[in-house]
Motif scaffolding. Structure first.
Motif, PDB file in Angstrom:
ATOM      1  N   MET A   1     -33.345 -37.936  26.815  1.00 22.17           N
ATOM      2  CA  MET A   1     -33.438 -36.557  27.455  1.00 22.17           C
ATOM      3  C   MET A   1     -33.099 -36.447  28.836  1.00 22.17           C
ATOM      4  SD  MET A   1     -37.040 -34.642  27.308  1.00 22.17           S
ATOM      5  CE  MET A   1     -37.481 -34.298  28.781  1.00 22.17           C
ATOM      6  N   SER A   2     -33.598 -37.436  29.587  1.00 28.76           N
ATOM      7  CA  SER A   2     -33.136 -37.486  31.078  1.00 28.76           C
ATOM      8  C   SER A   2     -32.460 -38.547  31.416  1.00 28.76           C
ATOM      9  CB  SER A   2     -34.572 -37.311  31.888  1.00 28.76           C
ATOM     10  OG  SER A   2     -35.049 -38.689  31.971  1.00 28.76           O
ATOM     11  N   ALA A 281     -27.946 -33.285  29.647  1.00 29.54           N
ATOM     12  CA  ALA A 281     -28.238 -32.815  28.360  1.00 29.54           C
ATOM     13  C   ALA A 281     -27.275 -32.433  27.623  1.00 29.54           C
ATOM     14  CB  ALA A 281     -29.240 -31.850  28.401  1.00 29.54           C
ATOM     15  N   ASP A 282     -26.465 -33.195  26.872  1.00 26.29           N
ATOM     16  CA  ASP A 282     -25.172 -32.792  26.314  1.00 26.29           C
ATOM     17  C   ASP A 282     -24.991 -32.103  24.709  1.00 26.29           C
ATOM     18  OD1 ASP A 282     -22.522 -32.927  27.086  1.00 26.29           O
ATOM     19  OD2 ASP A 282     -22.193 -34.841  25.680  1.00 26.29           O
ATOM     20  N   GLU A 325     -33.404 -32.223  20.259  1.00 22.86           N
ATOM     21  CA  GLU A 325     -33.027 -32.511  21.567  1.00 22.86           C
ATOM     22  C   GLU A 325     -32.812 -31.342  22.342  1.00 22.86           C
ATOM     23  OE1 GLU A 325     -31.735 -35.845  23.431  1.00 22.86           O
ATOM     24  OE2 GLU A 325     -33.696 -36.010  22.077  1.00 22.86           O
ATOM     25  N   THR A 328     -36.389 -30.374  23.371  1.00 18.71           N
ATOM     26  CA  THR A 328     -37.033 -31.328  24.351  1.00 18.71           C
ATOM     27  C   THR A 328     -36.446 -31.187  25.699  1.00 18.71           C
ATOM     28  OG1 THR A 328     -35.871 -33.009  23.210  1.00 18.71           O
ATOM     29  CG2 THR A 328     -38.016 -32.852  22.560  1.00 18.71           C
ATOM     30  N   THR A 329     -35.074 -31.168  25.836  1.00 22.32           N
ATOM     31  CA  THR A 329     -34.377 -30.688  26.951  1.00 22.32           C
ATOM     32  C   THR A 329     -35.087 -29.528  27.541  1.00 22.32           C
ATOM     33  OG1 THR A 329     -32.540 -31.521  26.017  1.00 22.32           O
ATOM     34  CG2 THR A 329     -32.185 -30.318  28.075  1.00 22.32           C
ATOM     35  N   PHE A 332     -38.141 -29.169  30.619  1.00 21.70           N
ATOM     36  CA  PHE A 332     -37.997 -29.832  31.944  1.00 21.70           C
ATOM     37  C   PHE A 332     -39.225 -29.081  32.641  1.00 21.70           C
ATOM     38  CE2 PHE A 332     -36.507 -28.452  36.163  1.00 21.70           C
ATOM     39  CZ  PHE A 332     -36.566 -29.641  36.722  1.00 21.70           C
ATOM     40  N   GLN A 335     -42.412 -33.603  29.783  1.00 23.08           N
ATOM     41  CA  GLN A 335     -41.661 -34.531  28.838  1.00 23.08           C
ATOM     42  C   GLN A 335     -42.607 -34.579  27.508  1.00 23.08           C
ATOM     43  OE1 GLN A 335     -40.974 -37.492  31.801  1.00 23.08           O
ATOM     44  NE2 GLN A 335     -39.013 -37.839  30.803  1.00 23.08           N
ATOM     45  N   ASN A 526     -24.891 -24.167  28.453  1.00 22.65           N
ATOM     46  CA  ASN A 526     -26.128 -25.127  28.433  1.00 22.65           C
ATOM     47  C   ASN A 526     -26.814 -25.148  29.359  1.00 22.65           C
ATOM     48  OD1 ASN A 526     -25.990 -26.366  25.644  1.00 22.65           O
ATOM     49  ND2 ASN A 526     -25.845 -28.415  26.676  1.00 22.65           N
ATOM     50  N   ARG A 530     -30.698 -23.711  30.090  1.00 24.34           N
ATOM     51  CA  ARG A 530     -31.822 -24.491  30.739  1.00 24.34           C
ATOM     52  C   ARG A 530     -32.479 -23.978  31.988  1.00 24.34           C
ATOM     53  NH1 ARG A 530     -29.313 -30.008  31.394  1.00 24.34           N
ATOM     54  NH2 ARG A 530     -31.546 -30.603  31.390  1.00 24.34           N
TER      55      ARG A 530
END
Length: 1300
Positions: A1-2, A281-282, A325, A328-329, A332, A335, A526, A530
Motif C-alpha cells: 500500500m505504501s 499505488a499502481d 487495493e 485501502t489506498t 490515506f 492504514q 489515480n 486519491r
C-alpha cells in the motif's frame, strides 16, 4: 500500500525479488486438491488438481524469505486447470499480496497461460478419470433424472463446508452454457476428453514477486515474456537474460524519480512518488470505480473506515485485488489494521469464520448466486458482489460526512477523463441485464461472441471492454454525453471513443506508444481521485493535533503505560465538529486505524515520523499557510480539493522525462544447448545463471548499503524490527488484537494450526470484551463523578451510543464464532430463538409459567408496586412485538440494549448459555462459547456494567408503545386512605406526556399504555373535590416502565383538598429514579447518583408549616444553596443538547431554584399564626400586589424611577394571572409557578428590589430577615442575572392555563 511497505535487508534496492514458475509436476502427476473443496460430481476437466512451484530464482533472500506454500497457493488459488482445444485458453493476469507478521507487504504479479500437456502418463490418467466419471454418471442417470450435484447435503454440514460445496456446485461456463440435454450438462459426452482425439492443455503461471506494487510494469514485463514463449521466432536473447536483468540489474526507482528498463520487445516505464506526495499505488482506481460506481465505492469505503467485515466476491482474481487495493489506498493517512486477504484461496474458507474485522476477497464460480453462499456471520458484514455491481450494507451504519458533495466531486474527476460515475455495468436494474443478454444472443459474429464469453468470465481488459460496449450499440456513451452536458464537464476524447478510436488523446505524444499514453492517463486519474479522498481527511482532521494528549516524558514510559492512557481527547474533538459529521466521526475515532494513527503521532516526538503521517501533516501545514486557521474548519461547508492539477503534473513530468535507465539485458555466461527454444513451451531455465546476481555491480552495492541504513532506520521507526524486548511486547499490546492475524498462515494448514488460530481469536475476543467494558465503565463513571462534583465530563450520548453499538457488534462476533450451521443474519438472535422454542415447549409440558428455577421476580425497594417478573423470554416477547424493528440483527441489538438498561445482560446471557445441550448442538468445539473459562470471564466483564445506569433502550426506541403502571400511596395514619372525590393523573417525561388519566375511585393502582415518555420527570396529581371525604394526604406516587422495569418515585407529603394545608387540589410532583437493590448485583461498588426530586416530606413540612421548630438553615447555607441551584442550571446549558436531561428537575426538584428561593423567602418570615391560620410566602406577594396597585392609584409611585414602575406593573400582572387561572394548585404551587415564569422571562432580578422595598415587608418579616438586608439582596440579584444568557423553557405541565 505504501512505499514504506517494501521488504528490507540485502535486496530492498532491487525492483523484483523473485521470479517464479508454477504448474504441473510431471513426476508426481495428477493429485486432487482436497483442500480446494473437491467436488467429484464434476467432469475431471473441471476439477482442481494440486499445482507446484516448479522453479524460483534466486533460492532465497534474507529480508524476504521465499514462502513456497503461500506463493503456490496465491499464484494458482484454484490449483491447476485443464482445457482441451475446444475451450478458451486466453492468458490471464492477476496480482496478490502477502502480509507478513509485522504488517509489511510483498506483492506478487502472475501471468497464467495454457501449455500443451506432453506427458503421456498425465494424458492417460485424465482419460481414466474421465471413463470412471462417465460410468458413474451413466449409473446415476438411471436413478436420478437430474444430473446437477446434490445440494441437500450442504445444508446439514457445517456452514463452511456448505460454503465450499456451494461454490463448486455450479460448473464453469463451458458446461453450463449447454445444459439442454441431461448428458451434455455434466460435461461428459460432447465435451469429454479422449486422448486420441483431443489435445490436453494445462495452466502454468509465471510470477514476479516485488517489494512494491508496480503493477503495470510487471504486467507488461510478464506479457512480453509470454509473447516470446508463443512467438514463431525465438526472442532476441535467451529468456534467462531478461529474467536476470529484472532480478539483479533493474533497481527500484528512488522516491520522486522515474525509471526505464527493457522487456523482451519494448521498454517499460515506471515512476515512484516523491517524499511529500501520496504513496505509490499502481492499481487502477478507475477500474475499481467502473466496476462498482462512485456511490457504492464510497459506501464500501465508509465500511472499511469503520472496520466492519468486508467480503469482496467476483469471478476474477484481479478484480478482487483491484478493488481491495484501491480501497485501502484511499484510506490515506490511515492504514487497515486487521485481517487483509484480497484473494482467499479455497483451502482457507474456514477463515471467513474469523470473529474480527476483515477485508477478504472470495472467488465466485460462474452462475453461483448470492443466496447459496452461507456466510458464518452477516450482522456486521458488507458484502460486495463486484461482477453484478451490487453491495449489501450492514444495518444502521453512519454516512460519510458531506457524502453527496463528495460523490459529486469524484464524479466530476471521472467525467473529465471520459468515465461514467455510475460504473461499468451502467445500471443494477435487472431489466437492463436481461436486455444485454438478449443482445448477446443476437450477436452473430464469432469474434464478438468470444468477447461476450470473455466478459462473462471477467477476462476482459479495459480496451476490449470499450470495444465490446461500442459493438453493442453502446448506451453508456449516450449516458456519458448526457451526464457531461448536465454537469457542464468537458469530456476529453469522448468523441474519439464514440468514433471507434482508442481514447488516448494525441496519439503517441513525443513518440510515446498508445499503451504508455494510456498508462499516463491512468496514473493521472489515480492520483486525482486519491487527492480528493486525502483532501476530505485533511479538512475533517485539520485540527487533530490540538486534541492529542502527550503526557509521557519518554518513549519507554509511554509504551509501559499505553493501555491505561488516554491519547486523544475524544469528547473535546467531537464537540468541535459540525453536527452532521458526528454520527460518522464518533464511530471512526473508536477504530484501531485511528488509534494507531494517534500512536504514531505521539511516537513521532521521539522518533522520525512514519511516512504517511509526515505527508499528511505536511498537507495540513500547507492548508494552514493558505488560509491561516480557517474559520471554515468548524462549518460543514464542503471544501473541494485544490491539489488536483499539481499532483497530476508531477506524475506527467516524471513520465515524460526519464530520470534513470537500467542496464540493458545482455548475454549471460550460459551452457550451450540447454533451454533451447520450443514454440509454445516455457523453457527449462538454467538455474545456476539465475541463482545469484553480479558481484561487481557498484550500483547495487552502494544503493544496498545506503538503503540498508535507511531501511534499518525506518524499521526502527515502524517498530517492525524492535531492538528491545520491552518495546516489542508493549507495541504488540498497544496495537490491534487482530494484528498478528493480518493474514492467515498460508503455508501450514494442519488441524493444529487451525486450532491455534482459533485460540488466538478466542483470546482476542476476550481481551476486546475486557477493553470495551472497561472503556464503557470509565466513560460512564467519569460522567457520574462530574455529577457528584469531581473533574470534567468526558462522554456524550453520541459517544455512549457508539460504545454500545460496538458492544453489540462484539457480541454478534462472539456468537458467530464456530457456528455449526448458520441460520439468519444474527447468530445471537438465532440462539435466543432456539432457546425460546425449547423453553416454550417446557412451559407447555409443565403447564406452568416459564420458571425452571432460573426466573426471578425483581425485589422492589418500593412500597406498593407488585414485583416485576424477570425472564429472558419475556424480554424477547417485548422485542418481537415491536413493529418498528424489521430484522433479526435489529432485534438482537434491541434485546442487548434492553438487557443493559435492566442490568441483566450478564445474567440473561448466563441463563441462555446454561442450556449446554443447546450450545453443543449449535457450536463447534473450538467456538468461544464452548471455552468454559473464557466464557466465565466474559460474563464477569459484562457483569461489571451493572454498576452504572444506562437508558440506551428508552432513549433509542422513542416511538414504541410502552405499558406503564402507576400506584398512589397515601399516608394512612394521617388521612383517609379512601377518598370520595374523583382523582386524576398525568405523567410527563422527556419525550412527552400521557395526557390526563382518570383514576377509578378508591383504586390506587392503574396500568396505561402510551408512546415512550423517555425518562420520567413530573406527575400532575389532582382531584375534583367532590363528596364528603374530599381531603387526601398523599405520601408519593410510584410509576414503573413495565418493559425496562425502571421505577420512579414522585414524593408529595402534602394534602390535596380545600381548606387544608395551602388549599391545593392539584400538585406537580418531581420524579426521582429508584435505584433497584438487587441482591445478586455482584456488589454494586458504585451507584449512579440519584436524580433531583421533589423536596422530601419532612423538609417541605418544616419549611411550609412554619411552626416546625426543626433545624432552620443558616444564612450561609441558604446563600450557598441558591448559588448551587443557579450553577446547576448553567451547567445544564453547557452540555450538548441531547445530553441535558430535565430542566424541570433543576428548577422545581430538591435543591432546585424554587426550593432554594423558598428558603430565602422563609428566612425571618414572621411565623406566628394569625388567628390559627398558616401564612404563606404567597400571602406576602398578594399583599405586595395590593399595596402596589393601591399606591399606583393614589399616585405614590409617580416619583419612583421608570424601571421600578415597569417592574411593579409586570409583577402585579404575573401574580394576578396566576391567581385567576382555573387550576387549583395551592399557594405553594403558585409560588413555584411564579419563580419558574420569572426565571423564564428574566424578571426575577427586577422583582426582588420591589419586594425588598415594599412597606408590607416590615409587618411580615423580622429585622434580621435576608430579604431586608440590602447587601444580600443585591448579591442575590447578581447571581440570578447570570441566568439571563440562557433560554429557559418550561414543561407544559407547569405553565398549563396561565394567561399572560
Amino acid at each position: 500500500m505504501s512505499a514504506t511497505m517494501s521488504g528490507s535487508g540485502s535486496a530492498p534496492c532491487r525492483f523484483a525479488h523473485y521470479f517464479v514458475i508454477c504448474g504441473i509436476d510431471n513426476e508426481t502427476g495428477l493429485e486432487p486438491d482436497a483442500l480446494a473443496g473437491e467436488n467429484f460430481d464434476q467432469s475431471p476437466l473441471k476439477r482442481t488438481f494440486k499445482s507446484k512451484v516448479l522453479a524460483h530464482y534466486p533460492e532465497n533472500i534474507e529480508c524476504n524469505p521465499f514462502d513456497q506454500d503461500a506463493v503456490n497457493m496465491l499464484c494458482m488459488p484454484k490449483g491447476l486447470s485443464f482445457r482441451t482445444q475446444r475451450d478458451s485458453r486466453t492468458p490471464q493476469f492477476h496480482s496478490f499480496l502477502i502480509t507478513r507478521e509485522d504488517g509489511s507487504r510483498t506483492y506478487g504479479f502472475v501471468h497464467t497461460f495454457y501449455e500443451e500437456v506432453t506427458s503421456p502418463q498425465i494424458c492417460s490418467a485424465m482419460q481414466t478419470l474421465h471413463q470412471m466419471h462417465q460410468a458413474e454418471h451413466n449409473a446415476s442417470a438411471h436413478n436420478c433424472p437430474s444430473s446437477s450435484s446434490s445440494s441437500s447435503s450442504s445444508s446439514s454440514s457445517s456452514s463452511m463446508d456448505s460454503l465450499a460445496s456451494s461454490l463448486d456446485e455450479v460448473e464453469s461456463p463451458s458446461s453450463t452454457s449447454s445444459s439442454q440435454g441431461g448428458r451434455r450438462s455434466c460435461g461428459c459426452s460432447g465435451e469429454g476428453y479422449d486422448s486420441v482425439r483431443d489435445t490436453l492443455y494445462v495452466s502454468k503461471a509465471m510470477c514476479l514477486i516485488t517489494p512494491m506494487p508496480f503493477m503495470h510494469a510487471c504486467k507488461r514485463f510478464l506479457s512480453q515474456v509470454h509473447r516470446a514463449v508463443i512467438s514463431n521466432q525465438p526472442p532476441p536473447l535467451p529468456l534467462e537474460s531478461y529474467i536476470y536483468n529484472i532480478l539483479y540489474e533493474v533497481p527500484l526507482p528512488p522516491p520522486g524519480r522515474s525509471l526505464k528498463f527493457h522487456g523482451v520487445y519494448e521498454p517499460i516505464l515506471c515512476q515512484r512518488p516523491g517524499v511529500g506526495e501520496l504513496p505509490l499505488a499502481d492499481f487502477p482506481l478507475s477500474r475499481a470505480f467502473q466496476l462498482l460506481g462512485v456511490e457504492n465505492l464510497v459506501q464500501i469505503f465508509t465500511c472499511v473506515l469503520l472496520e466492519m467485515q468486508i467480503l469482496l466476491y467476483s469471478q476474477d482474481y484481479q478484480r478482487l485485488m483491484v478493488v481491495a487495493e484501491g480501497i485501502t489506498t484511499l484510506l490515506f493517512p490511515f492504514q487497515w489494521q486487521h485481517v487483509y486477504v484480497p484473494i482467499l484461496p479455497a483451502s482457507l474458507l474456514h477463515f471467513l469464520d474469523a470473529p474480527v474485522p476483515y477485508l477478504m476477497g472470495l472467488q465466485s464460480k460462474e452462475g453461483t448466486d448470492r443466496s447459496k453462499l452461507e456466510l458464518p456471520q452477516e450482522a456486521n458484514l458488507c458484502f460486495v458482489e463486484i461482477d453484478n455491481h451490487y453491495i449489501e450494507l450492514p444495518e444502521d451504519f453512519p454516512q460519510f460526512p458531506n457524502k453527496t458533495e463528495f460523490i459529486q466531486e469524484l464524479s466530476e474527476v471521472l467525467l473529465s477523463f471520459g468515465l461514467s460515475p455510475e460504473g461499468g455495468n451502467t445500471s443494477s436494474e435487472p431489466a437492463v441485464s436481461s436486455q444485454t443478454s438478449v443482445l448477446e444472443k443476437e450477436l452473430k459474429s464469432t469474434s464478438l461472441s468470444e468477447l461476450v464469453d470473455d466478459r462473462k468470465n471477467g477476462n476482459l481488459g479495459g480496451e476490449a471492454l470499450d470495444v465490446l460496449e461500442l459493438l453493442q450499440g453502446n448506451p453508456t456513451l449516450e449516458r456519458l454525453q448526457a451526464l457531461a452536458k448536465r454537469t457542464g464537464v468537458k469530456v476529453a476524447r469522448l468523441e474519439a471513443l464514440a468514433a471507434g478510436q482508442k481514447a488516448v488523446g494525441e496519439e503517441g505524444v513525443g513518440g510515446r506508444s498508445p499503451v504508455e499514453e494510456e498508462e499516463l492517463r491512468n496514473a493521472k486519474l489515480n492520483v486525482q481521485l486519491r487527492e480528493v479522498f486525502a483532501a476530505r481527511f485533511a479538512t475533517m482532521f485539520a485540527d487533530y493535533e490540538s486534541f492529542v494528549i502527550q503526557n509521557s516524558p519518554d518513549l519507554e514510559s509511554w509504551l509501559t503505560n499505553r493501555e491505561q492512557m488516554h491519547n486523544f481527547d475524544k469528547a473535546s474533538f467531537l464537540s468541535d465538529q459540525p453536527e452532521p459529521y458526528l454520527p460518522f466521526l464518533s464511530h471512526f475515532i473508536e477504530t484501531q486505524m485511528f488509534a494507531t494513527f494517534i500512536d504514531n503521532k505521539i511516537i513521532s516526538q521521539w522518533e522520525e515520523k512514519e511516512p504517511l503521517l509526515r505527508v499528511f501533516d505536511g498537507r495540513i501545514e500547507k492548508a494552514r499557510l493558505y488560509n491561516v486557521r480557517a474559520p471554515s474548519l468548524r462549518s460543514s461547508v464542503y471544501q473541494k480539493c485544490t491539489f488536483l492539477k499539481e499532483s497530476a503534473q508531477a506524475i506527467e513530468q516524471r513520465l515524460r522525462k526519464m530520470d534513470h535507465t537500467a542496464i540493458h539485458p545482455h548475454l549471460l555466461d550460459m551452457k550451450i544447448g540447454q533451454g533451447k527454444y520450443q514454440q509454445g513451451f516455457f523453457p527449462k531455465l538454467q538455474a545456476d545463471v539465475l541463482a545469484s546476481g553480479p558481484t561487481n555491480n557498484k550500483w547495487s552495492n552502494r544503493t544496498c548499503s545506503t538503503q540498508r541504513r535507511v531501511d534499518r532506520h525506518r524499521q526502527h521507526n515502524d517498530h517492525l524490527v524492535l531492538d528491545n524486548d520491552l518495546k516489542e511486547k508493549y507495541m504488540q499490546e498497544a496495537r490491534s488484537l487482530g494484528k498478528n492475524l493480518r493474514q492467515p498462515k498460508l503455508s501450514d494448514l494442519s488441524p493444529a494450526v487451525i486450532a491455534q488460530t482459533n485460540w488466538k481469536f478466542v483470546e482476542g475476543l476476550l481481551k476486546e470484551c475486557k477493553m470495551k467494558t472497561k472503556r464503557m465503565l470509565v466513560e460512564k463513571m467519569g460522567r457520574e463523578a462530574v455529577e457528584l462534583g469531581h473533574g470534567e465530563v468526558n462522554i456524550t450520548g453520541l459517544e455512549e451510543n457508539t460504545l454500545i453499538a460496538s458492544l453489540c457488534d462484539l457480541l454478534e462476533r462472539i456468537w458467530s464464532h464456530g457456528l455449526q450451521v448458520k441460520q439468519g443474519k444474527s447468530a445471537l438472535w438465532s440462539h435466543l430463538l432456539h432457546y425460546q422454542t425449547r423453553e416454550e415447549k417446557n412451559e407447555q409440558l409443565s403447564e406452568s409459567p416459564v420458571s425452571n428455577g432460573q426466573e426471578k421476580r425483581k425485589p422492589e425497594s418500593s412500597v406498593g408496586l407488585p414485583a416485576l417478573r424477570l425472564s429472558v423470554i419475556q424480554d424477547m416477547r417485548h422485542i418481537q412485538s415491536m413493529g418498528e424493528i424489521k430484522t433479526d440483527v435489529g432485534r438482537a441489538r434491541a434485546w442487548i440494549r434492553l438487557s443493559l438498561e435492566k442490568k441483566l445482560l450478564s445474567q440473561s446471557l448466563k441463563q441462555l448459555l446454561s442450556n449446554q445441550a443447546l450450545t453443543k448442538k449449535l457450536y463447534k468445539r473450538y467456538a468461544f462459547l464452548r471455552c468454559e473459562e473464557e466464557k466465565e470471564q466474559f460474563l464477569f466483564h459484562l457483569l461489571s456494567l451493572n454498576t452504572v445506569d444506562y437508558f440506551c433502550f428508552t432513549s433509542v426506541f422513542t416511538t414504541i408503545m410502552i405499558p406503564y403502571r402507576a400506584v398512589i400511596i397515601p399516608i394512612k395514619k394521617l388521612s383517609n386512605a379512601m377518598t370520595t372525590s374523583n382523582p386524576w393523573l398525568c405523567v410527563s417525561g422527556e419525550l412527552g406526556d400521557s395526557g390526563i388519566l382518570q383514576i377509578t375511585k378508591n383504586v390506587l393502582e392503574m396500568k396505561f399504555d402510551c408512546q415512550n415518555l423517555g425518562k420520567l420527570t413530573t406527575v400532575q396529581l389532582g382531584h375534583d373535590n367532590s363528596g364528603l371525604l374530599a381531603k387526601w394526604l398523599v405520601d408519593c406516587v410510584m410509576v414503573r416502565n413495565e418493559i425496562t422495569g425502571h421505577t420512579y418515585k414522585f414524593p408529595c407529603g402534602k394534602w390535596l383538598g380545600k381548606g387544608v394545608d395551602d388549599g391545593s387540589l392539584e400538585r406537580v410532583l418531581i420524579g426521582e429514579f429508584v435505584v433497584p437493590c438487587n441482591d445478586d448485583d455482584g456488589g454494586r461498588g458504585s451507584k449512579t447518583p440519584p436524580l433531583q426530586r421533589s423536596p422530601s416530606q419532612i423538609r417541605r413540612i418544616s419549611i411550609t408549616s412554619l411552626t416546625g421548630r426543626g433545624n432552620k438553615p443558616t444564612t450561609v447555607q441558604i446563600q450557598e444553596s441558591i448559588g448551587e441551584a443557579v450553577n446547576n442550571i448553567i451547567k445544564h446549558f453547557h452540555k450538548p443538547e441531547k445530553e441535558r436531561g430535565s430542566l424541570t428537575v433543576l428548577l422545581c426538584g430538591e435543591g432546585g431554584l424554587v426550593w432554594a428561593l423558598e428558603q430565602f423567602f422563609h428566612h425571618g418570615f414572621r411565623s406566628a399564626r394569625i388567628f390559627q391560620k398558616n401564612v404563606f410566602v404567597w400571602d406576602f406577594y398578594e399583599r405586595t400586589v395590593a399595596f402596589l396597585e393601591n399606591a399606583d392609584q393614589i399616585g405614590d409611585l409617580q416619583e419612583k424611577p421608570e424601571p421600578l414602575g415597569l417592574n411593579s406593573e409586570s409583577f402585579c400582572r404575573y401574580v394576578n394571572a396566576i391567581n385567576s387561572m382555573p387550576r387549583n394548585i395551592g399557594k405553594d404551587g403558585k409560588f413555584q409557578l411564579l419563580v419558574c415564569l420569572g426565571a423564564r422571562d428574566r424578571l426575577l432580578p427586577q422583582w426582588l428590589p420591589l419586594l425588598a422595598e415594599c412597606p408590607v415587608i416590615t409587618r411580615m418579616y423580622e429585622e434580621n430577615a435576608l430579604l431586608r438586608d440590602k447587601l444580600t439582596v443585591s448579591s442575590l440579584i447578581a447571581v440570578l442575572e447570570t441566568l439571563h444568557d440562557f433560554p429557559i423553557t418550561l414543561e407544559s405541565s407547569l405553565t398549563k392555563s396561565v394567561e399572560l
